[in-house]
Design a protein around this motif. Structure first.
Motif, PDB file in Angstrom:
ATOM      1  N   GLU A   1       5.951  40.169  23.544  1.00 44.02           N
ATOM      2  CA  GLU A   1       4.998  40.539  22.505  1.00 44.02           C
ATOM      3  C   GLU A   1       5.689  41.331  21.386  1.00 44.02           C
ATOM      4  O   GLU A   1       5.446  41.094  20.200  1.00 44.02           O
ATOM      5  CB  GLU A   1       3.871  41.391  23.099  1.00 44.02           C
ATOM      6  N   LEU A   2       6.554  42.257  21.779  1.00 43.90           N
ATOM      7  CA  LEU A   2       7.268  43.062  20.780  1.00 43.90           C
ATOM      8  C   LEU A   2       8.217  42.196  19.950  1.00 43.90           C
ATOM      9  O   LEU A   2       8.318  42.367  18.731  1.00 43.90           O
ATOM     10  CB  LEU A   2       8.048  44.172  21.476  1.00 43.90           C
ATOM     11  N   SER A   3       8.894  41.280  20.604  1.00 41.59           N
ATOM     12  CA  SER A   3       9.798  40.379  19.886  1.00 41.59           C
ATOM     13  C   SER A   3       9.023  39.493  18.910  1.00 41.59           C
ATOM     14  O   SER A   3       9.437  39.303  17.760  1.00 41.59           O
ATOM     15  CB  SER A   3      10.569  39.521  20.888  1.00 41.59           C
ATOM     16  N   ASP A   4       7.891  38.973  19.371  1.00 46.68           N
ATOM     17  CA  ASP A   4       7.071  38.127  18.493  1.00 46.68           C
ATOM     18  C   ASP A   4       6.520  38.925  17.316  1.00 46.68           C
ATOM     19  O   ASP A   4       6.459  38.430  16.184  1.00 46.68           O
ATOM     20  CB  ASP A   4       5.914  37.513  19.284  1.00 46.68           C
ATOM     21  N   TYR A   5       6.117  40.180  17.575  1.00 47.22           N
ATOM     22  CA  TYR A   5       5.595  41.018  16.500  1.00 47.22           C
ATOM     23  C   TYR A   5       6.667  41.253  15.437  1.00 47.22           C
ATOM     24  O   TYR A   5       6.393  41.146  14.229  1.00 47.22           O
ATOM     25  CB  TYR A   5       5.097  42.357  17.050  1.00 47.22           C
ATOM     26  N   ASP A   6       7.890  41.563  15.868  1.00 50.67           N
ATOM     27  CA  ASP A   6       8.973  41.795  14.908  1.00 50.67           C
ATOM     28  C   ASP A   6       9.230  40.541  14.068  1.00 50.67           C
ATOM     29  O   ASP A   6       9.478  40.630  12.852  1.00 50.67           O
ATOM     30  CB  ASP A   6      10.252  42.195  15.644  1.00 50.67           C
ATOM     31  N   ARG A   7       9.167  39.386  14.712  1.00 53.44           N
ATOM     32  CA  ARG A   7       9.396  38.136  13.980  1.00 53.44           C
ATOM     33  C   ARG A   7       8.300  37.906  12.948  1.00 53.44           C
ATOM     34  O   ARG A   7       8.584  37.568  11.786  1.00 53.44           O
ATOM     35  CB  ARG A   7       9.449  36.964  14.964  1.00 53.44           C
ATOM     36  N   VAL A   8       7.041  38.083  13.352  1.00 54.80           N
ATOM     37  CA  VAL A   8       5.922  37.894  12.426  1.00 54.80           C
ATOM     38  C   VAL A   8       5.982  38.919  11.303  1.00 54.80           C
ATOM     39  O   VAL A   8       5.708  38.602  10.135  1.00 54.80           O
ATOM     40  CB  VAL A   8       4.576  37.981  13.193  1.00 54.80           C
ATOM     41  N   LEU A   9       6.337  40.154  11.624  1.00 52.22           N
ATOM     42  CA  LEU A   9       6.437  41.204  10.612  1.00 52.22           C
ATOM     43  C   LEU A   9       7.477  40.828   9.556  1.00 52.22           C
ATOM     44  O   LEU A   9       7.241  41.005   8.350  1.00 52.22           O
ATOM     45  CB  LEU A   9       6.790  42.529  11.275  1.00 52.22           C
ATOM     46  N   ARG A  10       8.624  40.314  10.004  1.00 51.90           N
ATOM     47  CA  ARG A  10       9.664  39.911   9.041  1.00 51.90           C
ATOM     48  C   ARG A  10       9.168  38.767   8.158  1.00 51.90           C
ATOM     49  O   ARG A  10       9.388  38.775   6.929  1.00 51.90           O
ATOM     50  CB  ARG A  10      10.933  39.487   9.785  1.00 51.90           C
TER      51      ARG A  10
ATOM     52  N   ILE B   1      -2.902  33.677   7.329  1.00 53.78           N
ATOM     53  CA  ILE B   1      -2.517  33.233   8.673  1.00 53.78           C
ATOM     54  C   ILE B   1      -1.609  34.261   9.338  1.00 53.78           C
ATOM     55  O   ILE B   1      -1.786  34.620  10.509  1.00 53.78           O
ATOM     56  CB  ILE B   1      -1.827  31.851   8.602  1.00 53.78           C
ATOM     57  N   TRP B   2      -0.626  34.775   8.576  1.00 51.24           N
ATOM     58  CA  TRP B   2       0.267  35.782   9.130  1.00 51.24           C
ATOM     59  C   TRP B   2      -0.488  37.077   9.437  1.00 51.24           C
ATOM     60  O   TRP B   2      -0.170  37.781  10.410  1.00 51.24           O
ATOM     61  CB  TRP B   2       1.416  36.059   8.166  1.00 51.24           C
ATOM     62  N   ASP B   3      -1.491  37.418   8.621  1.00 50.51           N
ATOM     63  CA  ASP B   3      -2.318  38.597   8.900  1.00 50.51           C
ATOM     64  C   ASP B   3      -2.962  38.502  10.279  1.00 50.51           C
ATOM     65  O   ASP B   3      -2.968  39.463  11.058  1.00 50.51           O
ATOM     66  CB  ASP B   3      -3.413  38.745   7.845  1.00 50.51           C
ATOM     67  N   GLU B   4      -3.536  37.345  10.560  1.00 47.49           N
ATOM     68  CA  GLU B   4      -4.244  37.156  11.831  1.00 47.49           C
ATOM     69  C   GLU B   4      -3.286  37.263  13.016  1.00 47.49           C
ATOM     70  O   GLU B   4      -3.608  37.886  14.039  1.00 47.49           O
ATOM     71  CB  GLU B   4      -4.960  35.809  11.829  1.00 47.49           C
ATOM     72  N   LYS B   5      -2.107  36.669  12.869  1.00 52.00           N
ATOM     73  CA  LYS B   5      -1.138  36.728  13.973  1.00 52.00           C
ATOM     74  C   LYS B   5      -0.611  38.146  14.146  1.00 52.00           C
ATOM     75  O   LYS B   5      -0.469  38.629  15.284  1.00 52.00           O
ATOM     76  CB  LYS B   5       0.020  35.772  13.675  1.00 52.00           C
ATOM     77  N   LEU B   6      -0.330  38.835  13.036  1.00 54.53           N
ATOM     78  CA  LEU B   6       0.153  40.209  13.120  1.00 54.53           C
ATOM     79  C   LEU B   6      -0.893  41.112  13.770  1.00 54.53           C
ATOM     80  O   LEU B   6      -0.568  41.968  14.595  1.00 54.53           O
ATOM     81  CB  LEU B   6       0.497  40.733  11.730  1.00 54.53           C
ATOM     82  N   ALA B   7      -2.157  40.913  13.415  1.00 56.89           N
ATOM     83  CA  ALA B   7      -3.232  41.738  13.970  1.00 56.89           C
ATOM     84  C   ALA B   7      -3.407  41.472  15.463  1.00 56.89           C
ATOM     85  O   ALA B   7      -3.631  42.407  16.243  1.00 56.89           O
ATOM     86  CB  ALA B   7      -4.533  41.464  13.218  1.00 56.89           C
ATOM     87  N   GLU B   8      -3.302  40.219  15.860  1.00 57.21           N
ATOM     88  CA  GLU B   8      -3.452  39.886  17.278  1.00 57.21           C
ATOM     89  C   GLU B   8      -2.367  40.554  18.118  1.00 57.21           C
ATOM     90  O   GLU B   8      -2.650  41.210  19.127  1.00 57.21           O
ATOM     91  CB  GLU B   8      -3.389  38.367  17.448  1.00 57.21           C
ATOM     92  N   LEU B   9      -1.112  40.386  17.695  1.00 52.48           N
ATOM     93  CA  LEU B   9      -0.002  40.991  18.431  1.00 52.48           C
ATOM     94  C   LEU B   9      -0.026  42.515  18.318  1.00 52.48           C
ATOM     95  O   LEU B   9       0.184  43.230  19.302  1.00 52.48           O
ATOM     96  CB  LEU B   9       1.327  40.455  17.893  1.00 52.48           C
ATOM     97  N   GLY B  10      -0.288  43.015  17.114  1.00 58.41           N
ATOM     98  CA  GLY B  10      -0.329  44.453  16.908  1.00 58.41           C
ATOM     99  C   GLY B  10      -1.399  45.126  17.732  1.00 58.41           C
ATOM    100  O   GLY B  10      -1.198  46.230  18.248  1.00 58.41           O
ATOM    101  N   GLY B  11      -2.555  44.470  17.882  1.00 56.32           N
ATOM    102  CA  GLY B  11      -3.620  45.031  18.698  1.00 56.32           C
ATOM    103  C   GLY B  11      -3.187  45.220  20.139  1.00 56.32           C
ATOM    104  O   GLY B  11      -3.488  46.240  20.770  1.00 56.32           O
TER     105      GLY B  11
END
Length: 379
Positions: free
Chosen positions: A149-158, A179-189
């Protein structure tokens, strides 16, 4: 849980070395620069796939080597297990568990470690990035799946931050940013929820550990600080989905500022761990000795939390290996004694010290002498 054997090939200063660890306490003694910290750093790497000293793998390879190998045998829940990771130059690292090939990430959770080192003073005095790393290492130790999850979050954040830099020229079409907002929010949550839970569980252990090492120092308190608590606090029972919804709302609110600045302004990458002594923040108010005690309490609290952890990811033996890397020279006699008493029943403690006399007698245990490229048992 304990490490019984460690083998290194082209790791740091070691061309090749094999080390046997006895039960309970092992102290590695050697002058600075001889390689004693490299040994415990290798144990730590098998546990977390990262060093507590450097941010990348490159410095871990011996000069001129194209790869480095770290192998260990671990006793856990009554059985012996072989772990191996190979660090490669220019290509992905590889791993083995027993005789089977594995992804390096599969090692996470098999060997648990807690390291207390001089660098930990920055947890109290340094920037939030170090404290975020502390929290993320803790949640991965409790739940290894969160490493993904942390790795995916860093990738989406970049990806999202890169898109923000070009958003001014998007002529109003921000579909991909949505689209990136939704993915970032899902992982960030999910990350914020895991951090909140972990720090809530850690807090009483930190308080108890600080009272043990600094009995006249008042209360040491830790809490998770997230911008999502504004303008109103998150509900105490808010789950990952609810936190993700709050984060998505915040991203929409701050988007104009983000486009102007080209950076992501909301999410767990901007959160912090608050450390307080009594009613005052430790950073800026704690003395040098108090700061050391706070840092030590964070590590001892983590050790106690992981030892007590009986969750599904803990396995049959959640007690971690405790590594004390060159810290006794920084502690006064009172804190040394308190630390020794605190660890009387620890399953395994690995200690490094330049001078054996710095280590309390109760923690000296087996002594290994470290000179350049060699580790030998004390006669």
């Amino acid at each position: 849980m304990r490490v019984t054997h460690l083998s290194l090939v082209d790791f740091r200063s070691y061309a090749e070395v094999d080390i046997e660890f006895g039960p309970r306490v092992t102290t590695l003694v050697g002058r600075n620069g001889q390689g004693k910290t490299n040994v415990v750093e290798a144990v730590r790497y098998l546990s977390t796939l990262s060093s507590h000293r450097v941010a990348s793998d490159a410095p871990l390879l011996r000069q001129g080597a194209e790869r480095a190998v770290v192998r260990a045998r671990v006793e856990k829940a009554g059985r012996s297990l072989a772990l191996e990771v190979t660090l490669n130059t220019g290509k992905a690292n590889t791993a083995r568990i027993g005789r089977a090939a594995a992804k390096p990430r599969d090692l996470l959770g098999t060997l648990r470690t807690v390291v207390f080192a001089p660098e930990d003073l920055s947890l109290v005095k340094g920037d939030p990035a170090g404290r975020r790393q502390f929290m993320d290492e803790l949640i991965v130790a409790l739940h290894p799946r969160l490493a993904g999850e942390l790795s995916d979050y860093d990738r989406v954040l970049r990806q999202r931050s890169s898109m923000l830099k070009t958003a001014k020229n998007a002529r109003g079409d921000l579909t991909m940013l949505d689209i990136w907002d939704e993915k970032l929010a899902e992982l960030g949550g999910r990350i914020v929820a895991a951090r909140r839970t972990a720090i809530g569980s850690l807090a009483p252990y930190v308080k108890s550990a600080y009272a043990a090492v600094a009995p006249d120092g008042g209360d040491c308190k830790v809490s998770y600080s997230t911008s999502l608590d504004s303008p109103e606090p998150l509900a105490t029972d808010a789950d990952a989905a609810a936190i993700g919804e709050r984060l998505l709302e915040r991203l929409r609110e701050v988007r104009p500022k983000e486009i102007e600045r080209g950076v992501t302004l909301a999410g767990p990458h901007r959160d912090d761990l608050d450390i307080a002594l009594g009613s005052l923040p430790a950073k800026g108010y704690a003395s040098h000795g108090e700061s050391w005690s706070c840092a030590l309490a964070l590590r001892l609290g983590s050790y106690d939390l992981l030892t007590a952890d009986d969750g599904p990811d803990a396995g049959d033996d959640g007690e971690p290996v405790l590594i004390l890397d060159d810290v006794f020279a920084e502690l006064d006699s009172g804190r040394r004694t308190a630390l020794a008493n605190r660890l009387a029943d620890a399953s395994q403690v690995l200690i490094t010290a330049a001078v054996a006399e710095d280590v309390p007698d109760a923690l000296r245990g087996e002594v290994l002498r470290v000179t350049t490229g060699e580790v030998t048992a004390d006669a």
